[in-house]
Design an enzyme around this catalytic site. Structure first.
Site, PDB file in Angstrom:
ATOM      1  N   GLN A 104       0.835  -1.206   0.000  1.00  7.90           N
ATOM      2  CA  GLN A 104       0.000   0.000   0.000  1.00  7.90           C
ATOM      3  C   GLN A 104       0.866   1.251   0.000  1.00  7.90           C
ATOM      4  O   GLN A 104       0.347   2.353  -0.126  1.00  7.90           O
ATOM      5  CB  GLN A 104      -0.865   0.062   1.261  1.00  7.90           C
ATOM      6  CG  GLN A 104      -1.844  -1.065   1.445  1.00  7.90           C
ATOM      7  CD  GLN A 104      -2.709  -0.830   2.682  1.00  7.90           C
ATOM      8  OE1 GLN A 104      -3.696  -0.117   2.635  1.00  7.90           O
ATOM      9  NE2 GLN A 104      -2.312  -1.408   3.791  1.00  7.90           N
ATOM     10  N   ASP A 107       6.081   5.029  -1.238  1.00  5.13           N
ATOM     11  CA  ASP A 107       7.378   5.666  -0.984  1.00  5.13           C
ATOM     12  C   ASP A 107       8.527   5.107  -1.821  1.00  5.13           C
ATOM     13  O   ASP A 107       9.619   5.669  -1.822  1.00  5.13           O
ATOM     14  CB  ASP A 107       7.733   5.583   0.509  1.00  5.13           C
ATOM     15  CG  ASP A 107       7.655   4.154   1.058  1.00  5.13           C
ATOM     16  OD1 ASP A 107       8.056   3.203   0.347  1.00  5.13           O
ATOM     17  OD2 ASP A 107       7.210   3.997   2.210  1.00  5.13           O
ATOM     18  N   HIS A 122      -1.369   1.588  -4.354  1.00  4.22           N
ATOM     19  CA  HIS A 122      -1.757   3.002  -4.280  1.00  4.22           C
ATOM     20  C   HIS A 122      -0.854   3.910  -5.108  1.00  4.22           C
ATOM     21  O   HIS A 122      -0.895   5.122  -4.953  1.00  4.22           O
ATOM     22  CB  HIS A 122      -1.762   3.468  -2.816  1.00  4.22           C
ATOM     23  CG  HIS A 122      -2.814   2.798  -1.976  1.00  4.22           C
ATOM     24  ND1 HIS A 122      -2.872   2.910  -0.609  1.00  4.22           N
ATOM     25  CD2 HIS A 122      -3.850   1.989  -2.328  1.00  4.22           C
ATOM     26  CE1 HIS A 122      -3.912   2.213  -0.160  1.00  4.22           C
ATOM     27  NE2 HIS A 122      -4.507   1.644  -1.179  1.00  4.22           N
ATOM     28  N   CYS A 130       1.362  14.124 -15.758  1.00  2.00           N
ATOM     29  CA  CYS A 130       0.531  15.195 -16.311  1.00  2.00           C
ATOM     30  C   CYS A 130      -0.805  14.578 -16.729  1.00  2.00           C
ATOM     31  O   CYS A 130      -0.835  13.610 -17.485  1.00  2.00           O
ATOM     32  CB  CYS A 130       1.196  15.852 -17.514  1.00  2.00           C
ATOM     33  SG  CYS A 130       0.087  17.011 -18.365  1.00  2.00           S
ATOM     34  N   CYS A 154       2.622  21.323 -16.003  1.00  2.00           N
ATOM     35  CA  CYS A 154       3.447  20.468 -16.855  1.00  2.00           C
ATOM     36  C   CYS A 154       4.331  21.347 -17.751  1.00  2.00           C
ATOM     37  O   CYS A 154       3.813  22.228 -18.449  1.00  2.00           O
ATOM     38  CB  CYS A 154       2.546  19.584 -17.710  1.00  2.00           C
ATOM     39  SG  CYS A 154       3.438  18.638 -18.970  1.00  2.00           S
TER      40      CYS A 154
HETATM   41 ZN   LIG Z   1       1.570  17.738 -20.027  1.00  2.00          ZN
END
Ligand SMILES: [Zn+2]
Length: 175
Positions: A104, A107, A122, A130, A154
């Site tokens: 889950q 990191d 997750h 983006c 972005c």
């Molecule tokens: Zn983009």
């Protein structure tokens, strides 16, 4: 009851298993300094998980999420290193005893420990996507831009950037 008994039982399970996977959550990374949602770490008192982890709030108030990312999440993730539990799982995989880690956690510490097969339920907060052009960026690149750009856009198309993790759609049940 002896405190070694749970470990003896675990050792027995590992020794006799034919196929093995490990499920991990926040507990395995707590020792690496990654705060858990339910911990009493002061970081979570400044930012409310019900707000920063909520997808509606992310879209309506992206500054809140990215401020949290800049001040709390990025410092925690970028400084964390795998601990002995991550390493033990990576070693079990290298020996052929463990098929995969299903986690889950967002990191990336299990991969940093050397695990090859990690299924991230997750997502992974080290990867920023983006939502318009789908390009990925590293969290380092986005964190650098946060000094002058909040929320960050972005660089390729100006679209909305989002960490490649699952957000909640409602308040957490324990809150
Ligand atoms: Zn983009």
């Amino acid at each position: 009851m002896s405190t070694s008994r749970p470990y003896d039982a675990l050792r027995g399970f590992i020794a006799s298993a034919r196929q093995m996977v490990a499920f991990t959550g926040a507990g395995i990374s707590a020792e690496s300094g990654i705060p858990t949602y339910r911990g009493d770490d002061g970081l979570w008192n400044k930012y409310d998980p019900a707000r920063f982890a909520n997808i509606d709030n992310f879209f309506s108030d992206p500054e809140y999420y990215w401020s949290f990312f800049k001040e709390v999440r990025y410092p925690a993730i970028s400084q964390a290193v795998p601990n002995r539990a991550h390493t033990a799982l990576a070693q079990l995989e290298q020996k052929g005893a463990l098929k995969a880690v299903i986690t889950q956690n967002i990191d990336g510490l299990q991969q940093a420990a050397g695990s090859q097969k990690v299924l991230e339920l997750h997502g992974n907060t080290r990867r920023i996507i983006c939502l318009q052009c789908r390009q990925h960026q590293t969290m380092e690149a986005v964190h650098q831009r946060l000094a002058t750009e909040l929320p960050p856009k972005c660089p390729a198309c100006g679209g909305t950037l989002k960490p490649d993790v699952v957000f909640s759609v409602k308040r957490f049940p324990w809150m």
